[in-house]
Design a protein around this motif. Structure first.
Motif, PDB file in Angstrom:
ATOM      1  N   PHE A 179      20.141  39.284  37.979  1.00 62.26           N
ATOM      2  CA  PHE A 179      19.399  40.250  37.176  1.00 62.26           C
ATOM      3  C   PHE A 179      17.916  39.967  37.348  1.00 62.26           C
ATOM      4  O   PHE A 179      17.467  38.840  37.121  1.00 62.26           O
ATOM      5  CB  PHE A 179      19.775  40.150  35.696  1.00 62.26           C
ATOM      6  N   GLN A 180      17.169  40.990  37.764  1.00 56.23           N
ATOM      7  CA  GLN A 180      15.715  40.892  37.841  1.00 56.23           C
ATOM      8  C   GLN A 180      15.171  41.496  36.553  1.00 56.23           C
ATOM      9  O   GLN A 180      15.335  42.693  36.306  1.00 56.23           O
ATOM     10  CB  GLN A 180      15.187  41.638  39.060  1.00 56.23           C
ATOM     11  N   LEU A 181      14.569  40.649  35.739  1.00 52.97           N
ATOM     12  CA  LEU A 181      14.073  41.060  34.433  1.00 52.97           C
ATOM     13  C   LEU A 181      12.580  41.305  34.489  1.00 52.97           C
ATOM     14  O   LEU A 181      11.833  40.490  35.024  1.00 52.97           O
ATOM     15  CB  LEU A 181      14.384  39.984  33.391  1.00 52.97           C
ATOM     16  N   SER A 182      12.143  42.421  33.929  1.00 49.91           N
ATOM     17  CA  SER A 182      10.713  42.718  33.845  1.00 49.91           C
ATOM     18  C   SER A 182      10.397  43.142  32.417  1.00 49.91           C
ATOM     19  O   SER A 182      11.298  43.412  31.620  1.00 49.91           O
ATOM     20  CB  SER A 182      10.325  43.818  34.840  1.00 49.91           C
ATOM     21  N   GLY A 183       9.095  43.194  32.105  1.00 48.17           N
ATOM     22  CA  GLY A 183       8.672  43.553  30.754  1.00 48.17           C
ATOM     23  C   GLY A 183       8.702  42.388  29.784  1.00 48.17           C
ATOM     24  O   GLY A 183       8.662  42.576  28.573  1.00 48.17           O
ATOM     25  N   LEU A 184       8.766  41.172  30.317  1.00 48.47           N
ATOM     26  CA  LEU A 184       8.797  39.975  29.462  1.00 48.47           C
ATOM     27  C   LEU A 184       7.395  39.623  28.981  1.00 48.47           C
ATOM     28  O   LEU A 184       6.407  39.921  29.649  1.00 48.47           O
ATOM     29  CB  LEU A 184       9.363  38.794  30.246  1.00 48.47           C
TER      30      LEU A 184
END
Length: 137
Positions: free
Chosen positions: A24-29
């Motif tokens: 999972f590539q998470l963004s908006g952290l």
């Protein structure tokens, strides 16, 4: 020696292939706290928000991160992700019930008042490498 090699090759040929990685590539952290990823493989556990087949917690230091699960069997999965900004181990809500911390779900799906349905968030993992992007909001 030859018998040992033959037996070893038979054993390796009959051993089940290991499943590939799901990432999972998470963004908006936000660059603090920790991110928690819960991976479910059934609608009933998804709805109950308990009984995840895997859980990962990762300290956050940037606006993006990549988290992987190895050794998964082929099947249907769904992921719930949230960023625990204050490190208390749970998702925090305001007095009206709206989330105070960033969150997201597999397939970048959204629900109206709570998590999306299993049918919107679930996806098929066939044992081949998969990368899925999730934007936390």
């Amino acid at each position: 020696m030859r018998i040992v090699l033959v037996l070893l090759s038979l054993f390796l040929a009959s051993a089940p292939a290991t499943a590939s990685e799901l990432k999972f590539q998470l963004s908006g952290l936000k660059p603090r706290g920790q991110v928690m990823v819960l991976l479910f493989n059934a609608e009933r556990t998804w709805k109950a928000k308990v009984g995840a087949v895997r859980e990962i917690r990762l300290r956050v230091g940037a606006a993006a991160a990549e988290i992987g699960f190895e050794g998964l069997k082929a099947g249907t999965y769904g992921a719930m992700v949230f960023q625990d900004l204050n490190m208390d181990g749970k998702m925090n809500f305001n007095s009206v019930g709206f989330p105070l911390e960033p969150y997201g779900f597999s397939n970048n799906s959204r629900g109206m008042f709570g998590p999306p349905s299993w049918s919107k968030a679930s996806f098929r993992f066939g044992g081949q490498p998969v990368v899925q992007a999730i934007r936390l909001k």
